[in-house]
Design an enzyme around this catalytic site. Structure first.
Site, PDB file in Angstrom:
ATOM      1  N   CYS A 149       0.843  -1.196   0.000  1.00 46.12           N
ATOM      2  CA  CYS A 149       0.000   0.000   0.000  1.00 46.12           C
ATOM      3  C   CYS A 149       0.875   1.241   0.000  1.00 46.12           C
ATOM      4  O   CYS A 149       2.061   1.183   0.331  1.00 46.12           O
ATOM      5  CB  CYS A 149      -0.889  -0.002   1.233  1.00 46.12           C
ATOM      6  SG  CYS A 149      -1.983  -1.417   1.226  1.00 46.12           S
TER       7      CYS A 149
ATOM      8  N   HIS B  78      -3.311 -12.060   5.051  1.00 48.14           N
ATOM      9  CA  HIS B  78      -3.347 -10.931   5.991  1.00 48.14           C
ATOM     10  C   HIS B  78      -4.679 -10.749   6.714  1.00 48.14           C
ATOM     11  O   HIS B  78      -4.869  -9.766   7.425  1.00 48.14           O
ATOM     12  CB  HIS B  78      -3.018  -9.609   5.268  1.00 48.14           C
ATOM     13  CG  HIS B  78      -1.645  -9.579   4.681  1.00 48.14           C
ATOM     14  ND1 HIS B  78      -1.406  -9.271   3.366  1.00 48.14           N
ATOM     15  CD2 HIS B  78      -0.448  -9.828   5.233  1.00 48.14           C
ATOM     16  CE1 HIS B  78      -0.106  -9.336   3.118  1.00 48.14           C
ATOM     17  NE2 HIS B  78       0.501  -9.676   4.252  1.00 48.14           N
TER      18      HIS B  78
ATOM     19  N   TYR C 141      -5.873 -13.200  -3.976  1.00 47.33           N
ATOM     20  CA  TYR C 141      -5.375 -12.709  -2.692  1.00 47.33           C
ATOM     21  C   TYR C 141      -6.151 -13.335  -1.531  1.00 47.33           C
ATOM     22  O   TYR C 141      -7.363 -13.143  -1.421  1.00 47.33           O
ATOM     23  CB  TYR C 141      -5.501 -11.190  -2.674  1.00 47.33           C
ATOM     24  CG  TYR C 141      -5.025 -10.513  -1.405  1.00 47.33           C
ATOM     25  CD1 TYR C 141      -3.779 -10.796  -0.863  1.00 47.33           C
ATOM     26  CD2 TYR C 141      -5.821  -9.560  -0.771  1.00 47.33           C
ATOM     27  CE1 TYR C 141      -3.337 -10.156   0.283  1.00 47.33           C
ATOM     28  CE2 TYR C 141      -5.380  -8.902   0.376  1.00 47.33           C
ATOM     29  CZ  TYR C 141      -4.142  -9.213   0.891  1.00 47.33           C
ATOM     30  OH  TYR C 141      -3.709  -8.573   2.021  1.00 47.33           O
TER      31      TYR C 141
ATOM     32  N   ASP D 169       3.080  -9.358   9.662  1.00 49.45           N
ATOM     33  CA  ASP D 169       3.850  -9.479   8.429  1.00 49.45           C
ATOM     34  C   ASP D 169       4.861  -8.326   8.317  1.00 49.45           C
ATOM     35  O   ASP D 169       5.988  -8.544   7.872  1.00 49.45           O
ATOM     36  CB  ASP D 169       2.876  -9.440   7.243  1.00 49.45           C
ATOM     37  CG  ASP D 169       3.482 -10.031   5.988  1.00 49.45           C
ATOM     38  OD1 ASP D 169       4.338 -10.915   6.118  1.00 49.45           O
ATOM     39  OD2 ASP D 169       3.089  -9.616   4.895  1.00 49.45           O
TER      40      ASP D 169
END
Ligand code: ADP
Ligand code: SF4
Length: 706
Positions: free
Chosen positions: A42, A186, A183, A278
């Site tokens: 991001c 997370h 995806y 992460d």
């Protein structure tokens, strides 16, 4: 063939032992030209700043990353994560912005990857106002605790979502992407939620057993492969552990899942969940902290595996490949701090690498919906906005020498960039070592990696014969006038206040004459409290008070942490650290007192007031550390200004103040200030009041549509 070849300047291009990092890797139908892989990350620009974002990704490709990915891209309007700003691929109108990014990446010979995301239970849909969906009826699980719930998807929803995903895959291909992600990592998207029993309580064929929980994941991946698998790779991104034991996704279960879909994707991109695990900061995890979780995944599949770990050590990268842990070295932060990391390894310029310090200021861009900034790389997000480049600078615009006063982050950055532009630079520092605030702060618990801010810049300056450095040289106004450099840059930094003025109190608080009161400047200079019971008052809210409380606890003090906020170091939510800081303080025995304001200090203790009721309470203490605000070290500038009549005779043309000496802020701000001075020097004057950066403005519909 001998690996170490000779370049134009008769020097080794790279060491033979690093050759393995430059082998091509087949990923389904496409080939990565080397093993350097910028995983999705991001950046706070997304749909609002598409060209700035596209050019930023292009610079990564130019720097040698064989694969350069987007951040998460919202694939349908029914799942969006306002207020966070990501990319969108809601319909064909979004294709041009994404195509621009793919073009920028392709221009430098790299593969473009896109991470399609349907956030589901993570998207409160504040903009679209659609009802969020997930595997179960559960509250929205985002960072902002929105009072919104997701509804359980039925079969029709699942069919729709498969169709939307497929349409997004086709659009991504039309936009020019080479790798189109599925995806499921997370905890940030619907597929992760279906995989994890934490969120998936379904009793139909999509819930319960591992086979059932991965059913939708397999279907979506097969859909994508069938649609574009002949020309595009379809990687899967999955989290191998949620670090919640068997209550959440855990390694054994994920191994079973991988075993069931082993050859289905073209690549396995393996991470930890959630994002805070992460992307741990260096304060809470060393380089490669994820290795223990991802080791062994490769033996479950013949497909290439990519993983991250804030890797900047080249030997470590080699051992990961040789040891069969990873095929591709994944990086988000190391590629932000140094977009040219692969090129520098390739060209045998290891000591030019600007190593990530693991501070997560980059992450704060996403949390504050502002363009990504980086402590180490001040050009990040400014590539198009300001025309800055991480490795190239304009030649100098004049032959007027520059005197830089202060060798902290601001002064060091100014000096190294001015030097690279070709100016004659003198850098004077009062202390016996360069580094400024970094020197003391990098000795605090967990912050050792921060010294890299100094080390990189000193390393660069040492290579520049036109930059003269002087340590142990505290310059006075008389010295500066005597030196007579035409351009003066004052980067003298700041000092912490010890009077209680900060956010909560705009005027000094009452401090008894006999009370022992310290500021962070004392702690940084190794002046610790004499008494054992210490109150740390945090009215700063970033890392400093938390680190000091930790240091005191480790040294055997009885530390209490007082904050008017609801939690310790509250701004560090934006760096994904708050939870870890509070946990560490509590485990170290620090007593955290929230919603209290320090009102006065006596030799016996600190008086506090509840921020809601003003109810007073005295905390017994031998000393108080006030972590509130800083004051610029502006003695020199004020004295110089008072002697401005002497400037012309001394040959002084301009005096500029930068960094903490102008207004104290983060280290990232100081580095940026140094860069800005050096980039702007002798640039063409802007028309009055013109913006100092470029931006894109939403295209207005015609008046007839209003
Ligand atoms: P910034 O974050 O803005 O770079 P720092 O506080 O980290 O600020 O660094 C400022 C540096 O300036 C410190 O190393 C300090 O010793 C140095 N300094 C302060 N006053 C003078 C001076 N008069 N002459 C030379 N160096 C100075
Ligand atoms: Fe690394 Fe900090 Fe830059 Fe992020 S902001 S890339 S953590 S140096």
């Amino acid at each position: 063939m001998p690996a170490a070849t000779v370049g134009m300047h008769d020097r080794p291009v790279r060491e033979a032992r690093y050759d393995i990092l430059f082998e091509p890797v087949q990923i389904g139908p496409v080939t990565a030209r080397n093993r350097f892989y910028q995983v999705p990350h991001c950046n706070g620009m997304g749909y609002r700043d598409p060209t700035a974002l596209a050019v930023m990704r292009g610079v990564k490709a130019e720097g040698g990353w064989a694969v350069v990915c987007t951040e998460q891209v919202e694939l349908h309007y029914s799942s969006e994560i306002t207020p966070f700003i990501e990319l969108r691929l809601w319909d064909d109108n979004d294709i041009p912005a994404l195509a621009r990014m793919a073009e920028q990446i392709h221009r430098h010979g790299s593969l473009a990857g896109i991470e399609l995301a349907y956030n589901g239970m993570n998207g409160p849909n504040l903009y679209s106002r659609e009802v969020p969906m997930g595997p179960a009826h559960l509250p929205i699980a985002t960072f902002t605790h929105e009072p919104v719930q997701a509804r359980r998807m039925d079969r029709a929803d699942i069919r729709n979502l498969r169709r939307w995903h497929l349409e997004a895959v086709r659009r991504a291909k039309r936009a020019g992407f080479d790798l189109i992600y599925v995806y499921a990592a997370h905890g940030l998207g619907f597929l992760h939620h279906f995989l994890s029993r934490r969120f998936n309580d379904r009793t139909d064929e999509y819930g319960g057993s591992v086979e059932n929980r991965i059913r939708l994941f397999c279907e979506i991946t097969e859909d994508a492969k069938n649609a574009v698998g002949d020309t595009c790779a379809v990687p899967i991104r999955i989290s191998v552990d949620e670090l919640r034991g068997t209550a959440g996704l855990h390694r054994a279960e994920v191994e079973e899942m991988i075993g069931l879909m082993t050859e289905l994707p073209d690549l396995w991109d393996v991470t930890l969940a959630g994002w805070e695990n992460d992307s741990r900061t260096s304060r809470f995890a060393d380089e490669g902290h994820e290795e223990e979780f991802i080791r062994g995944i490769k033996r479950l599949t013949t497909r290439p595996v990519v993983g991250v770990g804030r890797y900047t050590s080249v030997d470590r990268m080699v051992s990961l490949v040789r040891g069969g842990v990873l095929d591709l070295i994944g990086a988000a932060r190391p590629s932000i701090a140094d977009p040219f990391l692969p090129k520098k390894i390739e060209e045998g310029r290891i000591d030019d690498i600007r190593e990530c310090i693991g501070c997560n200021i980059c992450v704060s861009g996403d949390f504050t919906s502002s363009p990504i900034r980086c402590t180490q790389n001040p050009t990040m997000a400014e590539e198009w906005r300001k025309g800055w480049h991480p490795e190239r600078v304009r030649p100098r615009g004049s032959d007027r020498p520059v005197l830089v006063i202060g060798g902290g982050p601001a002064g060091l950055e100014a000096a190294q960039v001015l030097g690279k532009r070709g100016y004659e630079v003198t850098l004077a520092e009062a202390q016996k070592e360069f580094g400024g605030r970094i020197l003391g702060e990098s000795r605090l618990p967990g912050l050792a990696a921060w010294i890299r801010v100094r080390d990189y810049r000193i390393g660069q300056i040492r290579k520049l014969s036109n930059v003269q450095t002087y340590l142990d040289n505290r310059l006075s106004a008389t010295d500066v006038l005597a030196l007579g450099a035409p351009r003066i840059v004052i980067a003298t930094g700041s000092k912490w206040r010890a009077d209680g003025v900060g956010r909560f109190h705009a005027a000094p608080i009452a401090i008894d004459a006999g009370a022992e009161v310290l500021s962070p400047s004392d702690i940084l200079a190794d002046r610790l409290p004499r008494g054992r019971r210490v109150v740390v008052w945090d009215d700063d809210h970033y890392y400093m008070a938390g680190v000091i409380a930790e240091l005191l606890a480790v040294r055997g003090y009885e530390a209490s942490y007082v904050t008017p906020a609801a939690e310790a170091s509250t701004w560090t939510r934006a760096t994904l650290e708050q939870h870890f800081i509070q946990e560490r303080l509590l485990r170290a025995g620090v007593r955290i007192r929230a919603h209290l304001a320090l009102t006065s200090v006596t030799p016996d203790g600190a008086e506090t007031a509840c921020v809601f009721t003003d109810v007073r309470e005295v905390l017994a203490a031998d000393a108080v550390v006030l972590v509130t605000a800083r004051l610029p070290d502006e003695e020199l500038v004020l004295e110089l200004q008072s002697r401005s009549a002497e400037w012309a005779d001394a040959g002084i043309e301009t005096v500029s103040v930068i960094g903490d000496a102008l207004a104290p802020a983060t280290i990232a701000h100081a580095v940026y200030a140094g860069r800005r001075y050096a980039e702007d020097l002798d640039s063409a004057p802007r028309p009055d009041d013109a913006l100092p950066f470029r931006r894109e403005i939403t295209e207005l519909v015609p008046n007839s549509d209003v």
